[in-house]
Design a protein around this motif. Structure first.
Motif, mmCIF file in Angstrom:
data_model
loop_
_atom_site.group_PDB
_atom_site.id
_atom_site.type_symbol
_atom_site.label_atom_id
_atom_site.label_comp_id
_atom_site.label_asym_id
_atom_site.label_seq_id
_atom_site.Cartn_x
_atom_site.Cartn_y
_atom_site.Cartn_z
ATOM 1 N N ALA A 54 -34.388 20.864 21.956
ATOM 2 C CA ALA A 54 -34.752 21.177 20.569
ATOM 3 C C ALA A 54 -36.141 21.768 20.438
ATOM 4 O O ALA A 54 -36.407 22.555 19.526
ATOM 5 C CB ALA A 54 -34.635 19.914 19.712
ATOM 6 N N LEU A 88 -35.058 15.377 20.364
ATOM 7 C CA LEU A 88 -35.371 15.410 18.935
ATOM 8 C C LEU A 88 -36.607 14.596 18.589
ATOM 9 O O LEU A 88 -37.179 14.767 17.515
ATOM 10 C CB LEU A 88 -34.162 14.917 18.133
ATOM 11 C CG LEU A 88 -32.981 15.892 18.068
ATOM 12 C CD1 LEU A 88 -31.794 15.261 17.369
ATOM 13 C CD2 LEU A 88 -33.383 17.184 17.370
ATOM 14 N N LYS A 96 -36.227 20.497 13.135
ATOM 15 C CA LYS A 96 -34.867 20.196 13.583
ATOM 16 C C LYS A 96 -33.854 20.949 12.742
ATOM 17 O O LYS A 96 -32.885 21.525 13.286
ATOM 18 C CB LYS A 96 -34.598 18.689 13.493
ATOM 19 C CG LYS A 96 -33.201 18.306 13.990
ATOM 20 C CD LYS A 96 -32.894 16.834 13.787
ATOM 21 C CE LYS A 96 -32.457 16.542 12.380
ATOM 22 N NZ LYS A 96 -31.893 15.173 12.239
ATOM 23 N N GLU A 114 -26.652 14.792 18.242
ATOM 24 C CA GLU A 114 -28.093 14.606 18.326
ATOM 25 C C GLU A 114 -28.441 13.552 19.367
ATOM 26 O O GLU A 114 -27.751 12.537 19.492
ATOM 27 C CB GLU A 114 -28.650 14.234 16.960
ATOM 28 C CG GLU A 114 -28.396 15.310 15.906
ATOM 29 C CD GLU A 114 -29.038 14.997 14.563
ATOM 30 O OE1 GLU A 114 -29.789 13.988 14.486
ATOM 31 O OE2 GLU A 114 -28.810 15.744 13.603
#
Length: 323
Positions: A54, A88, A96, A114
């Motif tokens: 991410a 994350l 995000k 996630e």
């Protein structure tokens, strides 16, 4: 290939084989290998899972190969059946959402999982049968039940994140043009279509054959649910990677009282205008057999849709079309 086949034929007990392909720009050759003899005799392709960092993915999605091709990160996201959005804990909520928007602009149909430190429920990425034609849509009904798919055709292109798409659903859709100006530089996008009506296999096969003959390199993934004419158990599903498409009866046939809705998903680079694809698929319906010749892909016709106002979709409103 020999090592994998020998493993399958040995006394070693195992449930699955996971191929980690860091450094491999294109997952397609691996998928093709498992669909061909000898590996197809002892293995089945389960899914392509894309692990996304991410904190760095946006810069990789923006990279521009000097040869004009689609960069590796975009291709991997486009081909994925599941996307694990990792690390994350290193980004804030706003960032995000920006990352998710970019991923969704390329592939709106793969579930995003996630994660931190790559910790995920293995049931969400293993033995999900994403490459099984029998379960082509049964494994992800929530994605095909999106309210936008209640319209005859929907489009999600790079440069339009989820928030942008949602906000436009409250306005006339004629603000979205069919010319690709909203597309990312890579040109990768995903389309969804759904509509009722008996499909002529002969007409659909003709269109897909003419389309793939010229554009198979640009069509990354395709799948669909079909209500085929002339067959008692008429619910069929198909799934494809480039020109390799499998078609077969659905594991679960139409239930009594269930609406028989055809569903199509296309993910690829510089796809034809969505209205053009919609019209071609509509021409595959039995009800339109007497009204039009066999639907044939023609790049010149595609260009007409880009520049002719009559082919825009200004009849759509609030995400639903009036037909």
């Amino acid at each position: 290939v020999d090592s994998l086949r020998n493993l399958a034929l040995s006394d070693t007990e195992f449930d699955s084989v996971i191929l980690e392909t860091t450094g491999l720009a294109d997952p397609v050759p691996v998928a093709f290998t498992f669909n061909q003899i000898p590996l197809s005799e002892v293995y089945r392709m389960d899914a392509i899972v894309c692990l996304v960092d991410a904190s760095h993915i946006l810069q990789h999605l923006a990279e521009k190969p000097t040869n004009g091709s689609v960069n590796a990160a975009v291709r991997q996201v486009a081909f994925a059946d599941r996307i694990v959005l990792n690390k994350l804990d290193l980004v804030n909520t706003t960032y995000k959402q920006k990352v998710i928007g970019e991923i969704r602009s390329i592939n709106r149909f793969a579930p995003i999982i996630e994660a931190n430190s790559s910790v995920v429920d293995l049931k969400s990425i293993l033995n999900i049968s994403a490459f099984s034609i029998e379960k082509a849509f049964e494994i992800e009904p929530e994605l095909m039940d999106d309210e936008e798919l209640n319209a005859p055709y929907v489009e999600h292109k790079e440069g339009h994140n989820d928030t942008h798409q949602h906000n436009h659903s409250h306005h006339n859709h004629h603000h979205h043009s069919n010319d690709r100006k909203g597309s990312h530089l890579s040109g990768v996008s995903s389309y969804g279509f759904q509509f009722e009506g008996l499909v002529s296999m002969e007409r659909l096969n003709h269109f897909m054959t003419t389309f793939l003959n010229l554009r198979s390199e640009d069509l990354f993934r395709s799948k669909g649910v079909l209500d085929l004419a002339g067959i008692q158990d008429s619910k069929f599903v198909f799934q494809g990677v480039h020109e390799q498409i499998q078609l077969g009866p659905a594991a679960r046939q139409w239930e009594e009282g269930e609406k028989k809705i055809n569903k199509f998903v296309f993910i690829g680079r510089k796809l034809p205008p969505r209205k053009y694809l919609y019209d071609m698929l509509q021409a595959c319906l039995v009800v339109n057999e007497g009204n039009s010749p066999f639907p044939t892909y023609n790049p010149d016709d595609e260009e007409k849709y880009l520049h002719d106002p009559k082919h825009t979709h200004d009849h759509a409103h609030h995400g639903h079309a009036t037909t």
